[in-house]
Motif scaffolding. Structure first.
Motif, PDB file in Angstrom:
ATOM      1  N   TRP A  51      -2.239   5.656  -7.148  1.00 17.75           N
ATOM      2  CA  TRP A  51      -3.596   5.689  -6.591  1.00 17.75           C
ATOM      3  C   TRP A  51      -4.389   6.925  -7.010  1.00 17.75           C
ATOM      4  O   TRP A  51      -5.614   6.940  -6.933  1.00 17.75           O
ATOM      5  CB  TRP A  51      -3.558   5.586  -5.072  1.00 17.75           C
ATOM      6  N   HIS A  55      -4.488   0.487  -8.237  1.00 12.54           N
ATOM      7  CA  HIS A  55      -3.608   1.097  -9.231  1.00 12.54           C
ATOM      8  C   HIS A  55      -2.206   1.325  -8.659  1.00 12.54           C
ATOM      9  O   HIS A  55      -2.045   1.571  -7.458  1.00 12.54           O
ATOM     10  CB  HIS A  55      -4.169   2.436  -9.701  1.00 12.54           C
ATOM     11  N   TYR A  99      -9.787   8.054  -7.376  1.00  7.37           N
ATOM     12  CA  TYR A  99      -9.996   8.225  -5.945  1.00  7.37           C
ATOM     13  C   TYR A  99     -11.176   7.393  -5.444  1.00  7.37           C
ATOM     14  O   TYR A  99     -11.237   7.056  -4.255  1.00  7.37           O
ATOM     15  CB  TYR A  99     -10.229   9.709  -5.618  1.00  7.37           C
ATOM     16  N   VAL A 139     -10.048   4.173  -3.801  1.00  2.00           N
ATOM     17  CA  VAL A 139      -9.080   4.270  -2.710  1.00  2.00           C
ATOM     18  C   VAL A 139      -9.768   4.072  -1.360  1.00  2.00           C
ATOM     19  O   VAL A 139     -10.879   4.554  -1.138  1.00  2.00           O
ATOM     20  CB  VAL A 139      -8.376   5.645  -2.737  1.00  2.00           C
ATOM     21  N   ALA A 167       0.863  -1.182   0.000  1.00  2.00           N
ATOM     22  CA  ALA A 167       0.000   0.000   0.000  1.00  2.00           C
ATOM     23  C   ALA A 167       0.896   1.228   0.000  1.00  2.00           C
ATOM     24  O   ALA A 167       2.129   1.121   0.112  1.00  2.00           O
ATOM     25  CB  ALA A 167      -0.933   0.022   1.213  1.00  2.00           C
ATOM     26  N   ASP A 168       0.280   2.386  -0.138  1.00  2.00           N
ATOM     27  CA  ASP A 168       0.997   3.655  -0.022  1.00  2.00           C
ATOM     28  C   ASP A 168       0.610   4.332   1.282  1.00  2.00           C
ATOM     29  O   ASP A 168      -0.368   3.959   1.940  1.00  2.00           O
ATOM     30  CB  ASP A 168       0.662   4.568  -1.201  1.00  2.00           C
ATOM     31  N   SER A 201      -5.067   1.064  -2.998  1.00  5.12           N
ATOM     32  CA  SER A 201      -5.680   1.217  -4.313  1.00  5.12           C
ATOM     33  C   SER A 201      -5.240   0.075  -5.210  1.00  5.12           C
ATOM     34  O   SER A 201      -4.123  -0.444  -5.072  1.00  5.12           O
ATOM     35  CB  SER A 201      -5.260   2.555  -4.940  1.00  5.12           C
TER      36      SER A 201
END
Length: 313
Positions: free
Chosen positions: A234, A231, A238, A241, A211-212, A229
Motif C-alpha cells: 500500500w 496495491h 498513499y 489508501v 486488507a492490511d 489499497s
C-alpha cells in the motif's frame, strides 16, 4: 529548569513536531537534539567522568544536563556524516568518533526511553523479529531467508505464491537523486536466477488478504487502523489508501505486548494482513515507525499517548 524531555531526531520530522507541541502545551520542558550535529558545530558536548562534574550537551538554543533528563524520545536522528571538506580518511574517522562518542554518551542516560536506542537496534533485524514473533504466538507466514537458488525455488514452489521483501531498507537514490524504494512484490520461481547467491534474501508465502492493518502500541495503549489499497504494497500510492479504525483482537494485543517485552520496548508499529479467514498475519514491527499521519487520518489520540509516556517521571 524542570527535568526536560530529550527528543533525538533530525530537523525534518513532523511526528516529533507534533509531540513537542503537545508537551509544550502541557508545560513540559523539551530539548530537541540531532546527535549528528556534533559534526557540524551545531552541538557541543562536555561529558565528564569520575570528577563529579555534570555531562552537558548544548544546542543552538538549549543546554541540557544529561543527568537531569526526564525521558528520551528516540525518533529519527540524522546519519553521522562529516563535512565534505574533509578528506575521505578524515571524514571516516570523524564520523566514527562522533557515532561512538554520542552513541555511548546518550545511551547511558538513565531515564524512560521510547524506545532505548540499543534495544531498538536489537529489534531492527528481520530474522530476529521473525524469531521473536513466532515465539510469542503471533501468526507468521512461512518465511525463508536464503542465498541458495535451489532453496528459494523449492520454497516458492512449495508455497505456491511468494513475495520478496528486503531485509533492510537500504538508502538507494534513483538516477535523479530522489529516494528509491524496493516494494514488496510477488516472485515467480522461474524468474529466480544465480543473482540470489550474491547476498541474503527474504521470501515469504503470499498472504491471501482482504486488507492490511497498522497496529501501533504506545505504552499501555493500542491503536489499530485498517489500511485498504489496490496495491499489494500500500505504500506505493498513499492517495489510493483508505483508513478505518478497527478493534484489535485480544490474541493480537497479547502477542504484540509479549513481542515488545521480548526486546524491552514500550513502542512498536506492527504491520499485519487481514486474511480471508479473518485472522491477522504478522509482517513486521518497526520500533521507530511512523504513526502521526494515521492520527491525522482517523483522529486517534496517538500524540497524546506518546506525550503521556514522555511526561511521566
Amino acid at each position: 529548569m524542570d527535568t526536560p524531555v530529550l527528543i533525538l531526531t533530525g530537523i525534518d520530522d513532523p511526528t516529533s513536531d507534533a509531540v513537542i507541541h503537545e508537551l509544550n502545551a502541557r508545560g513540559v520542558p523539551v530539548v530537541r537534539l540531532d546527535p549528528a550535529g556534533v559534526l557540524t558545530g551545531q552541538v557541543e558536548v562536555s561529558a565528564h567522568y569520575a570528577d563529579g562534574q555534570p555531562s552537558c550537551v548544548t544546542t543552538s538554543s538549549r543546554e541540557v544536563d544529561l543527568g537531569s533528563v526526564r525521558s528520551v524520545y528516540y525518533r529519527r536522528p540524522s546519519s553521522y556524516k562529516a563535512p565534505a571538506a574533509l578528506s575521505d580518511n578524515d571524514a571516516r574517522f570523524a564520523a566514527d568518533q562522533a557515532r561512538h562518542g554520542m552513541g555511548g554518551l546518550l545511551a547511558s542516560i538513565e531515564a524512560r526511553w521510547v524506545n532505548h536506542m540499543w534495544r531498538s537496534l536489537a529489534a531492527d533485524f528481520k530474522p530476529a523479529q521473525l524469531s521473536a514473533a513466532v515465539s510469542v504466538g503471533l501468526e507468521v507466514p512461512p518465511t525463508l531467508v536464503t542465498n541458495s537458488l535451489d532453496e528459494a525455488r523449492a520454497f516458492a514452489k512449495a508455497q505456491g505464491s511468494v513475495v520478496y521483501k528486503p531485509l533492510y531498507a537500504s538508502d538507494l537514490p534513483a538516477p535523479n537523486g530522489a529516494p528509491s524504494f524496493i516494494w514488496v512484490g510477488q516472485v515467480d520461481p522461474d524468474e529466480m536466477d544465480d543473482g540470489i547467491g550474491s547476498t541474503l534474501h527474504l521470501f515469504q508465502a503470499t498472504v491471501q488478504k482482504t486488507a492490511d492493518v497498522r497496529t501501533t502500541v504506545i505504552g499501555d495503549k493500542v491503536f489499530s487502523v485498517r489500511v485498504a489499497s489496490p496495491h499489494l504494497d500500500w505504500r506505493r500510492d498513499y492517495d489510493l489508501v483508505t483508513y478505518t479504525v478497527v478493534d484489535t483482537p485480544r490474541k493480537v494485543v497479547e502477542g504484540c505486548r509479549r513481542y515488545l517485552d521480548h526486546f524491552g520496548l514500550v513502542f512498536g508499529a506492527f504491520d499485519f494482513g487481514i486474511q480471508e479467514n479473518g485472522r491477522w498475519a504478522w509482517y513486521e514491527c518497526n520500533t521507530g515507525g511512523q504513526w502521526h499521519w494515521l492520527e491525522q487520518e482517523t483522529g486517534l489520540p496517538m500524540t497524546s499517548a506518546v506525550a503521556d509516556l514522555l511526561e511521566m517521571k
